[in-house]
Write a protein that holds these residues in place. Sequence first.
Motif, PDB file in Angstrom:
ATOM      1  N   PHE A  55       0.789  -1.078   0.038  1.00 45.51           N
ATOM      2  CA  PHE A  55      -0.054  -0.021  -0.008  1.00 45.51           C
ATOM      3  C   PHE A  55       0.959   1.186  -0.019  1.00 45.51           C
ATOM      4  CE2 PHE A  55      -2.066  -3.444   2.279  1.00 45.51           C
ATOM      5  CZ  PHE A  55      -3.214  -3.439   1.640  1.00 45.51           C
ATOM      6  N   PHE A  56       0.656   1.897  -0.799  1.00 44.09           N
ATOM      7  CA  PHE A  56       1.446   3.285  -0.928  1.00 44.09           C
ATOM      8  C   PHE A  56       0.361   4.648  -0.664  1.00 44.09           C
ATOM      9  CE2 PHE A  56       2.720   0.503  -4.179  1.00 44.09           C
ATOM     10  CZ  PHE A  56       4.221   0.239  -3.920  1.00 44.09           C
ATOM     11  N   ALA A  57       0.345   4.973   0.665  1.00 46.00           N
ATOM     12  CA  ALA A  57      -0.613   6.133   0.928  1.00 46.00           C
ATOM     13  C   ALA A  57      -0.461   7.331   0.181  1.00 46.00           C
ATOM     14  CB  ALA A  57      -0.395   6.098   2.437  1.00 46.00           C
ATOM     15  N   THR A  58       0.694   7.729  -0.526  1.00 48.02           N
ATOM     16  CA  THR A  58       1.126   8.891  -0.900  1.00 48.02           C
ATOM     17  C   THR A  58       1.073   8.843  -2.864  1.00 48.02           C
ATOM     18  OG1 THR A  58       3.325   8.741  -1.007  1.00 48.02           O
ATOM     19  CG2 THR A  58       2.356   9.736   0.971  1.00 48.02           C
ATOM     20  N   LYS A  59       0.668   7.620  -2.920  1.00 45.39           N
ATOM     21  CA  LYS A  59       0.729   7.380  -4.418  1.00 45.39           C
ATOM     22  C   LYS A  59      -0.984   7.069  -4.845  1.00 45.39           C
ATOM     23  CE  LYS A  59       5.141   7.718  -4.449  1.00 45.39           C
ATOM     24  NZ  LYS A  59       5.968   8.943  -5.274  1.00 45.39           N
ATOM     25  N   ASP A  60      -0.868   7.302  -6.273  1.00 44.14           N
ATOM     26  CA  ASP A  60      -2.385   6.955  -6.808  1.00 44.14           C
ATOM     27  C   ASP A  60      -2.548   5.550  -7.257  1.00 44.14           C
ATOM     28  OD1 ASP A  60      -0.616   6.919  -8.966  1.00 44.14           O
ATOM     29  OD2 ASP A  60      -1.795   8.306 -10.159  1.00 44.14           O
ATOM     30  N   PHE A  61      -1.876   4.657  -6.771  1.00 41.97           N
ATOM     31  CA  PHE A  61      -1.765   3.315  -6.897  1.00 41.97           C
ATOM     32  C   PHE A  61      -1.225   2.426  -5.787  1.00 41.97           C
ATOM     33  CE2 PHE A  61       2.386   4.375  -8.187  1.00 41.97           C
ATOM     34  CZ  PHE A  61       3.235   3.114  -7.738  1.00 41.97           C
ATOM     35  N   ASP A  62      -1.583   0.804  -5.836  1.00 42.85           N
ATOM     36  CA  ASP A  62      -1.187   0.153  -4.778  1.00 42.85           C
ATOM     37  C   ASP A  62      -0.509  -1.067  -5.708  1.00 42.85           C
ATOM     38  OD1 ASP A  62      -1.973   1.688  -2.538  1.00 42.85           O
ATOM     39  OD2 ASP A  62      -4.223   0.441  -2.489  1.00 42.85           O
ATOM     40  N   GLY A  63       0.053  -1.875  -5.066  1.00 45.48           N
ATOM     41  CA  GLY A  63       0.963  -3.014  -5.800  1.00 45.48           C
ATOM     42  C   GLY A  63       0.350  -4.347  -5.172  1.00 45.48           C
ATOM     43  N   LEU A  64       0.823  -5.350  -6.084  1.00 46.97           N
ATOM     44  CA  LEU A  64       0.511  -6.666  -5.496  1.00 46.97           C
ATOM     45  C   LEU A  64       1.589  -7.557  -6.138  1.00 46.97           C
ATOM     46  CD1 LEU A  64      -2.051  -8.427  -4.178  1.00 46.97           C
ATOM     47  CD2 LEU A  64      -2.222  -9.480  -6.539  1.00 46.97           C
ATOM     48  N   THR A  65       2.455  -8.562  -5.650  1.00 44.74           N
ATOM     49  CA  THR A  65       3.279  -9.234  -6.160  1.00 44.74           C
ATOM     50  C   THR A  65       2.731 -10.667  -5.954  1.00 44.74           C
ATOM     51  OG1 THR A  65       4.811  -7.564  -5.277  1.00 44.74           O
ATOM     52  CG2 THR A  65       5.674  -9.716  -5.964  1.00 44.74           C
ATOM     53  N   VAL A  66       2.843 -11.545  -7.000  1.00 42.73           N
ATOM     54  CA  VAL A  66       2.663 -12.851  -7.103  1.00 42.73           C
ATOM     55  C   VAL A  66       3.879 -13.557  -7.264  1.00 42.73           C
ATOM     56  CG1 VAL A  66       1.328 -14.728  -8.269  1.00 42.73           C
ATOM     57  CG2 VAL A  66       0.210 -12.185  -7.929  1.00 42.73           C
ATOM     58  N   ARG A  67       4.310 -14.588  -6.617  1.00 40.94           N
ATOM     59  CA  ARG A  67       5.307 -15.385  -6.690  1.00 40.94           C
ATOM     60  C   ARG A  67       5.137 -16.895  -6.800  1.00 40.94           C
ATOM     61  NH1 ARG A  67       5.669 -11.643  -2.610  1.00 40.94           N
ATOM     62  NH2 ARG A  67       7.189  -9.968  -2.690  1.00 40.94           N
ATOM     63  N   LEU A  68       5.539 -17.456  -7.808  1.00 37.46           N
ATOM     64  CA  LEU A  68       5.092 -18.887  -8.081  1.00 37.46           C
ATOM     65  C   LEU A  68       6.571 -19.706  -8.015  1.00 37.46           C
ATOM     66  CD1 LEU A  68       2.702 -18.212 -11.007  1.00 37.46           C
ATOM     67  CD2 LEU A  68       2.087 -18.236  -8.400  1.00 37.46           C
ATOM     68  N   TYR A  69       6.656 -20.753  -7.318  1.00 37.53           N
ATOM     69  CA  TYR A  69       7.704 -21.426  -7.308  1.00 37.53           C
ATOM     70  C   TYR A  69       7.528 -22.531  -8.432  1.00 37.53           C
ATOM     71  CZ  TYR A  69      11.530 -24.343  -5.546  1.00 37.53           C
ATOM     72  OH  TYR A  69      12.555 -25.218  -5.545  1.00 37.53           O
ATOM     73  N   ASP A  70       8.268 -22.780  -9.510  1.00 42.07           N
ATOM     74  CA  ASP A  70       8.488 -23.781 -10.408  1.00 42.07           C
ATOM     75  C   ASP A  70       9.099 -24.955  -9.871  1.00 42.07           C
ATOM     76  OD1 ASP A  70       9.186 -25.231 -12.726  1.00 42.07           O
ATOM     77  OD2 ASP A  70       8.910 -23.498 -14.052  1.00 42.07           O
ATOM     78  N   VAL A  71       8.261 -25.961  -9.755  1.00 42.50           N
ATOM     79  CA  VAL A  71       8.622 -27.063  -8.984  1.00 42.50           C
ATOM     80  C   VAL A  71       9.980 -27.701  -9.752  1.00 42.50           C
ATOM     81  CG1 VAL A  71       8.027 -29.355  -8.320  1.00 42.50           C
ATOM     82  CG2 VAL A  71       6.594 -27.548  -7.922  1.00 42.50           C
TER      83      VAL A  71
END
Length: 622
Positions: free
Chosen positions: A213-229
């Motif tokens: 969460f970026f309180a001072t920005k006009d966007f938030d971010g989401l990171t998706v991490r996937l482990y390749d078996v």
Amino acid sequence: MSTATKLTSDFDFLTGHFDVVNRVLKPSGEWEEYAGTCTGRTHHHGAVSIDEARFPSKASYGMSLRLRDPATQEWTVYWVNSTTGKLQPPVRGSWSDGKCTLYGVDEVDGQEIPVRLTWSDITAETAHWEQAYSVDGQWQTNWTMDLTRRATEPPALDLPNVTGDFDFFVGDWDVRHRKLDKPLTGGSEWSSFPGTASCYTLFNGAVCIDETFFATKDFDGLTVRLYDVQAGSWAIYWVNSARGILEPPVYGGFGLDDIGILEGPDQHEGRPVDVRFRWTKGDVPVWEQFFSADGGETWESNWTMTFSPRKVTSDFDFLTGYFDVAHRRLTKPLTGSDEWEEFEGTCSARTHFDGAISIDEMQFPSKSSYGMSLRLFDPVEKEWTIYWISSTTMELNPPVRGTWSGDRCWLTGEEEYDGKPILVSYAWSEVTETTAHWEQSFSEDGGDTWEVNWTMDFTRRATEPPPVDTPKLTSDFDFLVGSWQMHNRRRKPALGEPAEWYELDSRMEVFSYFDGAISFDEGWFPTEGFRGATFRLYNPTTKTWSIHWINSQRGKLESPVVGSFTNGTGIFEAPELWEGQQILVRFTWTPGEDKAAWEQSFSTDNGITWQPNWQMTHTRTK
């Protein structure tokens, strides 16, 4: 952006826990039916929906990642299966008249086939999903799920843990950002701003999700991490809430030095660049982003995030310190008697895990005894579990569980009194900076009526209370009281081959209660992603110790190992289930004044042979 209004509620119905009936069309034309579960969450004010499906009979997980494009208001949905850890080709579509239909292309036996996913029959408690393939222009349904809401989180699958690389990141964080204003221009002006982040894992650690969460920005971010078996590496995708799409991934992993390096191609302001992420584990983890415009010959740092753990709870912080306590106790509970006894006592309390563990030692001078409350906060359920121990029995009483609501805490549990089952409750109220009120009640009619039988009124005092004059039961763990630096060697995996050992440093603080008959330590493991605590309880009848482990990520008292010291060495053992396999676990303590050693070993042959997998060398610092 984190204070923005809700963007969509399309998939809010899926938030929570569900039982799922799956029906899958087999190649023979017959339908196979099996049970599963599902847990769903939303992010970005509803514009991201993630669910984890659990298939016990298939020994696998599945995940749906749904992203809403803010411009087209269309949903893109990706599927990930735990057997591969890879994103399947997406389907795209939207909602109309209470029904969501999405289309895409799937690959079956090397052939591309049109696929259609449909959500329908949505209520507050149920939903229906189905998948269909198009063959020769005709749609044929081949998989349906019927979801029914359930009250509790489904049990985890008993599967091997393929990775714990990002376990250190699970939890809530305060984030300090430092960002280069104009990357790749030779500029040197940086902007600093605050933020927060929340992280959790799925697939038993093989999927890691965080929302930033970026309180001072006009966007938030989401990171998706996937482990390749198969590849044994991570693919990391970024989602900007202003765009609602998966950005190109970076790929890589962690070395034995616990530094994570991940790289991939991207575009920056219309020009191709290479991107590098660098993770440094620790008490205060650091993430850093670099760009390269010359094929990786040189790298320019342009963004760092420094993460500090956010305090999970302060519910029992008021009790930290020393108190005089006025007790009133009903002499004959549940008999209709109104005869009370009054006596004075004292209390010493402290917190651990940033408030998620609260321990108090009650001193009863007139009774020549001690009492203790061990309080554990479950960070997932947001609930307290409290155990009571009396020095007269040296046993853990059955726990009570509950939460705070406003300025009052109410906890209940099951117990036995005079040979019959009852309910017991604890209540905290009237809390100020210097005072508090506690009371215990019993119910013998299932909670319809309650009888108060013990009250305590706390008044803060300036000095530590004197110890109670009681016979000393044991001094076995007195050597451990104080502060220690620890050098760790851990085997990965703990059992099986091939294996390798890696090293890390940690620290520990140890406390003693009941004049040595209870030992408690809190340990910090910066690169492992958790704190650990150990609760040791002495049984004067058997002259043995029960040793319980507490992991900060779970907030639960684990099953104990039991044993004693003989000829200067402590051996403690117990059966345990490890990755679906029944084993024995052993702790070995070698005491010392300024140096001490601990070792954990596993046995798969009922104790005939033992495989060490964790060794700690302790050096006293205080």
